[in-house]
Design a protein around this motif. Structure first.
Motif, PDB file in Angstrom:
ATOM      1  N   SER A  52     140.692 -74.856  23.101  1.00 36.56           N
ATOM      2  CA  SER A  52     141.141 -73.709  24.033  1.00 36.56           C
ATOM      3  C   SER A  52     141.591 -72.535  23.137  1.00 36.56           C
ATOM      4  CB  SER A  52     142.229 -74.134  24.962  1.00 36.56           C
ATOM      5  OG  SER A  52     143.420 -74.328  24.032  1.00 36.56           O
ATOM      6  N   PRO A  53     141.750 -71.397  24.020  1.00 37.20           N
ATOM      7  CA  PRO A  53     142.050 -69.861  23.092  1.00 37.20           C
ATOM      8  C   PRO A  53     143.274 -70.054  22.589  1.00 37.20           C
ATOM      9  CG  PRO A  53     140.954 -69.645  25.225  1.00 37.20           C
ATOM     10  CD  PRO A  53     141.228 -70.978  25.286  1.00 37.20           C
ATOM     11  N   VAL A  54     144.347 -70.989  23.060  1.00 34.37           N
ATOM     12  CA  VAL A  54     145.688 -71.233  22.746  1.00 34.37           C
ATOM     13  C   VAL A  54     146.022 -72.403  22.195  1.00 34.37           C
ATOM     14  CG1 VAL A  54     148.185 -70.735  22.886  1.00 34.37           C
ATOM     15  CG2 VAL A  54     146.470 -69.143  24.270  1.00 34.37           C
ATOM     16  N   GLY A  55     146.512 -72.574  20.995  1.00 34.01           N
ATOM     17  CA  GLY A  55     146.800 -74.008  20.529  1.00 34.01           C
ATOM     18  C   GLY A  55     147.791 -74.051  19.292  1.00 34.01           C
ATOM     19  N   ASN A  56     148.273 -74.966  18.882  1.00 34.96           N
ATOM     20  CA  ASN A  56     149.051 -75.150  17.702  1.00 34.96           C
ATOM     21  C   ASN A  56     148.299 -75.663  16.491  1.00 34.96           C
ATOM     22  OD1 ASN A  56     150.988 -74.946  19.937  1.00 34.96           O
ATOM     23  ND2 ASN A  56     152.176 -74.590  18.292  1.00 34.96           N
ATOM     24  N   VAL A  57     147.065 -76.006  16.708  1.00 36.82           N
ATOM     25  CA  VAL A  57     146.488 -76.302  15.408  1.00 36.82           C
ATOM     26  C   VAL A  57     145.111 -75.561  15.203  1.00 36.82           C
ATOM     27  CG1 VAL A  57     145.025 -78.511  14.744  1.00 36.82           C
ATOM     28  CG2 VAL A  57     146.799 -78.920  16.044  1.00 36.82           C
ATOM     29  N   ILE A  58     144.958 -75.130  14.016  1.00 33.72           N
ATOM     30  CA  ILE A  58     143.811 -74.534  13.671  1.00 33.72           C
ATOM     31  C   ILE A  58     142.930 -75.278  12.645  1.00 33.72           C
ATOM     32  CG2 ILE A  58     142.821 -72.542  12.551  1.00 33.72           C
ATOM     33  CD1 ILE A  58     144.635 -70.839  13.909  1.00 33.72           C
ATOM     34  N   PHE A  60     155.764 -73.711  14.570  1.00 35.09           N
ATOM     35  CA  PHE A  60     155.163 -74.639  14.217  1.00 35.09           C
ATOM     36  C   PHE A  60     153.634 -74.901  14.425  1.00 35.09           C
ATOM     37  CE2 PHE A  60     153.926 -78.926  12.952  1.00 35.09           C
ATOM     38  CZ  PHE A  60     154.572 -78.813  11.612  1.00 35.09           C
ATOM     39  N   ARG A  61     152.942 -74.858  13.187  1.00 39.01           N
ATOM     40  CA  ARG A  61     151.367 -75.345  13.373  1.00 39.01           C
ATOM     41  C   ARG A  61     150.981 -75.852  12.482  1.00 39.01           C
ATOM     42  NH1 ARG A  61     148.023 -71.563  16.196  1.00 39.01           N
ATOM     43  NH2 ARG A  61     148.816 -70.138  17.552  1.00 39.01           N
ATOM     44  N   ILE A  62     149.705 -76.687  12.666  1.00 40.35           N
ATOM     45  CA  ILE A  62     148.971 -77.368  11.824  1.00 40.35           C
ATOM     46  C   ILE A  62     147.736 -76.729  11.377  1.00 40.35           C
ATOM     47  CG2 ILE A  62     147.527 -79.416  11.560  1.00 40.35           C
ATOM     48  CD1 ILE A  62     149.499 -80.967  13.532  1.00 40.35           C
ATOM     49  N   PHE A  63     147.540 -76.587  10.197  1.00 39.27           N
ATOM     50  CA  PHE A  63     146.152 -75.911   9.664  1.00 39.27           C
ATOM     51  C   PHE A  63     145.599 -77.149   8.976  1.00 39.27           C
ATOM     52  CE2 PHE A  63     149.352 -72.412  10.024  1.00 39.27           C
ATOM     53  CZ  PHE A  63     148.887 -71.589  10.776  1.00 39.27           C
ATOM     54  N   GLY A  65     145.518 -70.332   3.140  1.00 36.85           N
ATOM     55  CA  GLY A  65     146.016 -68.750   3.323  1.00 36.85           C
ATOM     56  C   GLY A  65     146.642 -68.598   4.489  1.00 36.85           C
ATOM     57  N   LEU A  66     146.063 -69.314   5.618  1.00 40.56           N
ATOM     58  CA  LEU A  66     146.776 -69.133   7.030  1.00 40.56           C
ATOM     59  C   LEU A  66     148.265 -69.510   6.833  1.00 40.56           C
ATOM     60  CD1 LEU A  66     143.745 -69.960   9.149  1.00 40.56           C
ATOM     61  CD2 LEU A  66     144.679 -67.912   9.046  1.00 40.56           C
ATOM     62  N   LEU A  67     148.388 -70.788   6.324  1.00 43.07           N
ATOM     63  CA  LEU A  67     149.700 -71.532   6.301  1.00 43.07           C
ATOM     64  C   LEU A  67     150.569 -70.461   5.589  1.00 43.07           C
ATOM     65  CD1 LEU A  67     151.611 -73.996   6.769  1.00 43.07           C
ATOM     66  CD2 LEU A  67     150.646 -74.893   4.672  1.00 43.07           C
ATOM     67  N   GLU A  68     150.121 -70.283   4.494  1.00 39.29           N
ATOM     68  CA  GLU A  68     150.971 -69.079   3.697  1.00 39.29           C
ATOM     69  C   GLU A  68     151.567 -67.703   4.352  1.00 39.29           C
ATOM     70  OE1 GLU A  68     148.819 -68.322   0.183  1.00 39.29           O
ATOM     71  OE2 GLU A  68     149.250 -70.145  -0.780  1.00 39.29           O
TER      72      GLU A  68
END
Length: 496
Positions: free
Chosen positions: A468-474, A429-432, A484-487
């Protein structure tokens, strides 16, 4: 939940590509070109047997040839590469009108017949395959969802790279080969998506390999990136954080065996660089790499008749759609079409019953490594149910008469819920968003995750928060890019 690994990714070959394999790639290319022309032009007698005449040509010719032969060439080489390296790979077709190449590829890797059993491996099945293309009750002229292996609609220009980058997030074994049309490169979404490499962590994410399909023309005009100098174009892409490799073919009399040999060697060099990026990341190198890309320069309509009615066709905008629009109407144009089809020597590619000869596909990958069968290109095969928080824990207590609680905001409550959701689903799961996670009251997410960012960090000031280099939000300001990233993320089996 982590995505399952297909094959043994990032495995170097460390030996030259065999001449036998390259011969197979050339047969694939010729077959795919023949299949592509057949989809555009032929309604019957698909192998031009005795009695082949203008009545075998479709009444209405719809489709696009110009970008297709270059895509067929790339499909053939990517198939060879997957087979040799056992590499988990998907192929995204950006050029807007390359549909015949995508369906030809699916037919050749076997997934089209598995999906549509009535397309049999014989002359009757070939005729049905040709007649379905761009026809009512059939399939569209684009690389559409009906085609196995397609997660990107080529007609929606500009989203190739954003879909590719979305696909490789949290997917460290995946290589996404993303072919960008040089006309497509002039769109807003595509222009900003070159920057997305600044968000990718080569350790926890997969790799996107952009291939700029530089064939010189859009529908009726030259393309910008084809007309600027080689030096200016290289500087542009280096400024975007890429290491460009330029490959030029089809503008002289170089034999096809030599062209295949050169491209295979280039692809091996590019993949070796990708493997080195992965190895350095695994060893703890935290610097942002320059990712390789290929500038693939060939004539528009490569291998079609050089001139038709005295006008330049191959290498011209005239090859964009249907170069022989009067193939049914005039005997002269029909003969040109026949000679064009015969130039691929179909008798070497199909047997007397119309089946594709085994030597055409013997070099290709099998099972889930096939481009049409990779689970990442059929994301429903990978999707796992989210571990959802109990929504009742986020209820707002109000008085018996529906008032008296005070004031809150729905999005603040959603933010608390989303933080819990991320915490339970780290890899799914991510937030864009366009720089508005906090302003939209979703900032509780930053209690459990950072914003993923690989574009450099500020050591002098304390302004970089939750980066940070890793995270669940972009967060990237382009809403096109966020969509587009979400798709790409969702189509490969995840949620956002």
């Amino acid at each position: 939940m982590a995505q399952p690994v297909i094959g043994t990714p990032w495995q170097r070959l460390n030996q030259p590509v065999s001449e036998e394999e390259l011969s197979g790639v050339d047969k694939y290319w010729r077959t795919a070109n023949y299949l592509s022309i057949g989809q555009i032009y032929l309604r019957s007698n698909p192998l031009m047997k005795e009695g082949f005449n203008r009545e075998d040509v479709k009444h209405r010719l719809v489709g696009h040839w110009g970008t297709t032969p270059g895509l067929n060439f790339l499909f053939g080489h990517v198939n060879r590469f997957i087979h040799d390296h056992n590499q988990n790979t998907i192929f995204l077709m950006g050029p807007g009108h390359g549909g015949p190449a995508g369906t030809a590829q699916s037919l050749l890797d076997g997934t089209y017949r598995e999906t549509y059993p009535f397309i049999t491996n014989d002359e009757a099945g070939l005729q049905k395959f040709f007649r379905r293309f761009s026809y009512p009750g059939g399939i569209p002229s684009h690389y559409a969802p009906e085609t196995p292996g397609s997660i990107h609609e080529g007609g929606e220009l500009g989203y190739t790279l954003s879909h590719a980058y979305g696909a490789v997030l949290d997917n460290p074994s995946l290589l996404a080969v993303a072919v960008v049309g040089d006309g497509e490169s002039e769109t807003g979404p595509l222009a900003t998506s070159w920057q997305t490499n600044k968000f990718m962590d080569p350790l926890t994410d997969g790799i996107v390999l952009p291939i700029l399909h530089l064939n010189g023309y859009k529908i009726a005009n030259p393309t910008i990136l084809s007309r600027i100098s080689d030096g200016e174009r290289d500087e542009f892409f280096r400024g975007m954080g890429y290491h460009p490799y330029t490959f030029v073919a089809g503008f002289d009399n170089e034999d096809h065996a030599s062209i295949h040999r050169r491209f295979a060697a280039l692809f091996e060099a590019v993949f070796d660089e990708i493997c080195s990026i992965k190895s350095r990341a695994a060893a703890g190198d935290a610097s942002r790499p320059y990712y390789p890309m290929i500038i693939f320069r060939t004539p528009k309509g490569w291998t079609c008749p050089p001139y038709i009615d005295g006008k330049k066709t191959e290498g011209s905008w005239r090859a964009h759609q249907v170069p022989l629009a009067s193939a049914r109407d005039t005997e002269a144009h029909f003969q040109i079409l026949r000679d064009w089809l015969e130039s691929y020597r179909p008798e070497q590619l199909f047997d007397e019953k119309g089946a594709i000869r085994p030597e055409v596909t013997s070099f290709m990958p099998a099972g889930e490594l096939r481009l049409g069968a990779n689970p990442n290109a059929n994301g429903g095969l990978l999707r796992q149910s989210l571990d959802l928080p109990d929504a009742r824990e986020y209820e707002i207590p109000v008085g018996e008469k529906g008032h008296g609680f005070g004031a809150t905001e729905a999005t603040r409550v959603l933010g608390e819920y989303t933080a819990d959701l991320i915490n339970k689903n780290r890899s799914d799961f991510r937030i864009f968003g366009p720089d508005e996670t906090a302003s939209n009251r979703l900032q509780p997410s930053f209690q459990v995750t950072d914003k993923q960012w690989f574009g450099g960090f500020n050591d002098d000031f304390e302004n970089d928060e939750h980066i940070s280099p890793v995270g669940n939000v972009i967060e990237q300001l382009s809403e096109h890019q966020c969509e587009g990233l979400l798709e790409g993320y969702v189509l490969t089996g995840r949620y956002g």
